[in-house]
Design a protein around this motif. Structure first.
Motif: not given
Length: 118
Positions: A52-59, A64-73, A78-89
């Protein structure tokens, strides 16, 4: 080493390929590289489908971090962080042959190639 690699999908930031010899999927995205079995790829695709991109962007909206969408490992620290455009790609790479992929064909400007006229 994989020798019979077939590229399944490609976007500006990465590729998804399959080694037909060892049945391993290779996902290269920006500076991240994954190797998946078929089951692991299906699990990762299911996770990406439900994120849920909106949930993570809101949370992380006040963060201060630029990338707000986490993908856990599987590694706890280790948690990988992405922005909306990166997740779309990334989704475009994973869902290249499904209706869920709403991205268009690469634009000429998105092709990473140096064209030299002689």
């Amino acid at each position: 080493m994989c020798h019979k690699i077939k590229i399944l999908s490609k976007v500006k930031s990465g590729t998804l390929s399959l080694c037909k010899q060892c049945a391993i999927y290779h996902l290269e995205f920006n500076n991240i590289y994954f190797e998946f079995t078929t089951k692991e790829l299906l699990n990762f695709k299911e996770f990406m489908r439900t994120i849920n991109l909106g949930y993570w962007e809101e949370k992380y909206s006040c963060s201060m971090i630029k990338r707000k969408i986490p993908i856990p490992s599987t590694q706890n620290n280790l948690i990988l962080m992405f922005n909306r455009q990166e997740v779309i790609e990334l989704k475009a790479l994973l869902f290249f042959n499904e209706k869920e992929n709403h991205l268009s064909i690469l634009d000429v400007n998105e092709i990473d190639y140096v064209f030299i006229l002689n």
